[in-house]
Design a protein around this motif. Structure first.
Motif, PDB file in Angstrom:
ATOM      1  N   PRO A  30     -37.438   9.682   5.846  1.00 23.14           N
ATOM      2  CA  PRO A  30     -37.655  10.969   6.515  1.00 23.14           C
ATOM      3  C   PRO A  30     -37.309  12.155   5.627  1.00 23.14           C
ATOM      4  O   PRO A  30     -36.314  12.140   4.902  1.00 23.14           O
ATOM      5  CB  PRO A  30     -36.740  10.882   7.729  1.00 23.14           C
ATOM      6  N   VAL A  31     -38.151  13.177   5.707  1.00 23.55           N
ATOM      7  CA  VAL A  31     -37.988  14.380   4.894  1.00 23.55           C
ATOM      8  C   VAL A  31     -37.317  15.469   5.718  1.00 23.55           C
ATOM      9  O   VAL A  31     -37.693  15.727   6.865  1.00 23.55           O
ATOM     10  CB  VAL A  31     -39.351  14.859   4.374  1.00 23.55           C
ATOM     11  N   VAL A  63     -36.944  18.546  -2.502  1.00 26.97           N
ATOM     12  CA  VAL A  63     -37.140  17.863  -1.223  1.00 26.97           C
ATOM     13  C   VAL A  63     -35.841  17.174  -0.821  1.00 26.97           C
ATOM     14  O   VAL A  63     -35.280  16.390  -1.593  1.00 26.97           O
ATOM     15  CB  VAL A  63     -38.276  16.826  -1.316  1.00 26.97           C
ATOM     16  N   THR A  64     -35.376  17.450   0.380  1.00 26.22           N
ATOM     17  CA  THR A  64     -34.213  16.755   0.925  1.00 26.22           C
ATOM     18  C   THR A  64     -34.678  15.513   1.672  1.00 26.22           C
ATOM     19  O   THR A  64     -35.531  15.600   2.555  1.00 26.22           O
ATOM     20  CB  THR A  64     -33.426  17.665   1.878  1.00 26.22           C
ATOM     21  N   PHE A 114     -29.939  13.061   0.253  1.00 28.58           N
ATOM     22  CA  PHE A 114     -29.995  13.332  -1.181  1.00 28.58           C
ATOM     23  C   PHE A 114     -31.249  14.144  -1.446  1.00 28.58           C
ATOM     24  O   PHE A 114     -32.120  14.283  -0.578  1.00 28.58           O
ATOM     25  CB  PHE A 114     -29.972  12.034  -1.992  1.00 28.58           C
ATOM     26  N   GLU A 115     -31.338  14.712  -2.657  1.00 25.30           N
ATOM     27  CA  GLU A 115     -32.477  15.557  -2.992  1.00 25.30           C
ATOM     28  C   GLU A 115     -33.262  14.970  -4.151  1.00 25.30           C
ATOM     29  O   GLU A 115     -32.689  14.386  -5.079  1.00 25.30           O
ATOM     30  CB  GLU A 115     -32.018  16.976  -3.344  1.00 25.30           C
ATOM     31  N   GLU A 130     -20.377  16.767  -5.147  1.00 23.58           N
ATOM     32  CA  GLU A 130     -20.793  15.410  -4.816  1.00 23.58           C
ATOM     33  C   GLU A 130     -22.265  15.337  -4.397  1.00 23.58           C
ATOM     34  O   GLU A 130     -22.720  14.315  -3.881  1.00 23.58           O
ATOM     35  CB  GLU A 130     -19.925  14.857  -3.679  1.00 23.58           C
ATOM     36  N   ARG A 131     -22.998  16.396  -4.644  1.00 23.55           N
ATOM     37  CA  ARG A 131     -24.407  16.406  -4.241  1.00 23.55           C
ATOM     38  C   ARG A 131     -25.193  15.359  -5.020  1.00 23.55           C
ATOM     39  O   ARG A 131     -25.105  15.269  -6.249  1.00 23.55           O
ATOM     40  CB  ARG A 131     -25.022  17.789  -4.480  1.00 23.55           C
ATOM     41  N   ARG A 132     -25.945  14.576  -4.275  1.00 24.40           N
ATOM     42  CA  ARG A 132     -26.807  13.555  -4.889  1.00 24.40           C
ATOM     43  C   ARG A 132     -28.182  14.152  -5.102  1.00 24.40           C
ATOM     44  O   ARG A 132     -28.877  14.504  -4.162  1.00 24.40           O
ATOM     45  CB  ARG A 132     -26.887  12.327  -3.987  1.00 24.40           C
TER      46      ARG A 132
END
Length: 418
Positions: free
Chosen positions: A243-244, A272-273, A282-283, A323-325
């Motif tokens: 899912p986006v 895009v997340t 994650f992006e 911690e962003r993926r």
């Protein structure tokens, strides 16, 4: 009235004689479109389909003509003809369609929470002898494997349709031949990515048609594309089984170049997340930096500026959440040791990591044609995304345009899911 000279007539005849034949579409007008009954229209909102049913009445209310298939209030589905389009019909629609079984081609939309198709021409409607069998879009066969996520990036080489876009300089780019499209689809099947960044796509509608016709079983329910800045019309895009969530375009950003000019991205940075059910979002950022066409002297400053701005954008995200993926993927149009790649990777605790490093310094070609074979396509990761990488899974299968329909090889890696 002006007389037409013999020479003028001769010139006109010659122009007609040498005019190129209209390009034949690689995808048929109805190919891959779901055939549904009107009761199923709500399942196709936002998509093009063939919708069939028996007309119980045709009524005109003010400036709108409604073709109705049921007598409920509110109606569960309607076909709508606005007054401005009535002149396109040889007879009043109530004479043509009342009591008939018809099949309507069009995009299903919602108006006041009711599914509808807007009809502008009788060519959208076929009168049938009997209701067709519903053939809704096949259930996706490919599912995300628990615990793993496959990410890929692929420049698929000019996925263009046969139509001239008057707002783009696409006349010099021929439509992608069907044979190449079939080979690209086979290659995408072999990748079997859950999230796939694509480069060189003309528009979202044609990408959706490509998925519907050639990849209906792959589970790519989400097709993401914004029109970018490229004059020829090549855009970056993303296909996903996951899912986006929110999507951001950076096509309007302005930033300086090393020469002091103010630039925009040649295409875009499509951010895009992805929101895995039960997992941490994650992006995926899909990029296509300035090519070397035109010479290194003129293109490198642009490419370096785009790389620096992409790195800055990633740093902003990491400053807010270390911690962003996040994965940056696509065609960077430069080699691993170049200033472009060093710039986009950056340095310090927020530096990106190229999954290619897992190959221990071995360089393989992603651009696979001619004398300039080289590695110019990458998957880059933030530190938190790097921790999710499954060692030994980075792949760059070596192919050719003859075998895959593209002058680039795909890059693929696997990551652990929560």
């Amino acid at each position: 009235m002006k007389a037409i000279s013999a020479r003028a007539l001769w010139v006109a005849a010659c122009c007609l004689a040498v005019a190129p034949a209209a390009a034949q579409p690689a995808i048929g007008p109805d190919e891959g479109r779901p055939q549904i009954l009107w009761q199923e229209a709500r399942t196709m909102v936002g998509r093009s389909a063939m919708v069939a049913g028996k007309v119980i009445n045709v009524r005109r209310l003010g400036r709108i003509t409604f073709i109705n298939f049921d007598d409920q209030r509110p109606r569960r589905f309607e076909a709508v003809i606005f007054e401005d389009n009535l002149a396109n019909f040889p007879k009043p629609p109530e004479e043509m369609y009342n009591g008939q079984i018809i099949n309507i081609r069009g995009r299903v939309s919602l108006f006041q929470d009711r599914p509808q198709i807007v009809i502008t021409s009788p060519q959208q409607i076929e009168i049938l002898d009997a209701l067709p069998t519903s053939s809704t879009r096949p259930r996706p066969e490919r599912q995300v494997k628990p615990g793993e996520l496959v990410i890929g990036a692929y420049n698929i080489l000019n996925l263009f349709d046969e139509h001239d876009d008057p707002y783009r300089d696409d006349e010099g780019t021929p439509p992608k031949p069907r044979e190449q499209m079939e080979k690209v689809a086979e290659t995408i099947e072999s990748i079997n990515a859950d999230v796939l960044g694509l480069v060189e796509v003309e528009n979202r509608d044609y990408l959706e048609r490509f998925v519907d016709v050639f990849l209906p079983h792959m589970g790519y329910e989400h097709v993401v594309l914004f029109e970018g800045n490229d004059g020829r019309g090549i855009d970056v895009a993303l296909l996903s089984r996951i899912p986006v969530g929110p999507v951001r375009s950076h096509r309007h950003l302005r930033f300086p170049s090393p020469t002091g000019d103010t630039l925009r991205f040649s295409r875009d940075v499509l951010a895009v997340t992805l929101e895995p059910p039960g997992g941490k979002p994650f992006e995926a950022w899909v990029v296509h930096l300035k090519s070397k066409s035109g010479g290194q002297e003129f293109t490198e400053p642009v490419r370096l500026a785009e790389a620096a701005e992409t790195s800055r954008l990633a740093d902003v995200q990491l400053a807010a959440d270390p911690e962003r993926r996040l994965s940056v993927m696509g065609d960077l149009n430069d080699t691993p040791e170049s200033a472009t790649i060093e710039t986009i990777i950056g340095g310090g605790p927020t530096a990106l990591w190229s999954v290619h490093a897992d190959m221990g310094g071995v360089v393989v070609a992603t651009y696979n044609t001619g004398e300039h074979k080289s590695m110019i396509d990458f998957i880059l990761c933030t530190p938190a995304m790097r921790e999710r990488y499954v060692p030994g899974t980075f792949r760059v299968p070596q192919d050719s345009i003859e075998t895959t329909g593209s002058d680039h090889n795909r890059v693929v890696a696997t990551f652990r899911m929560d």
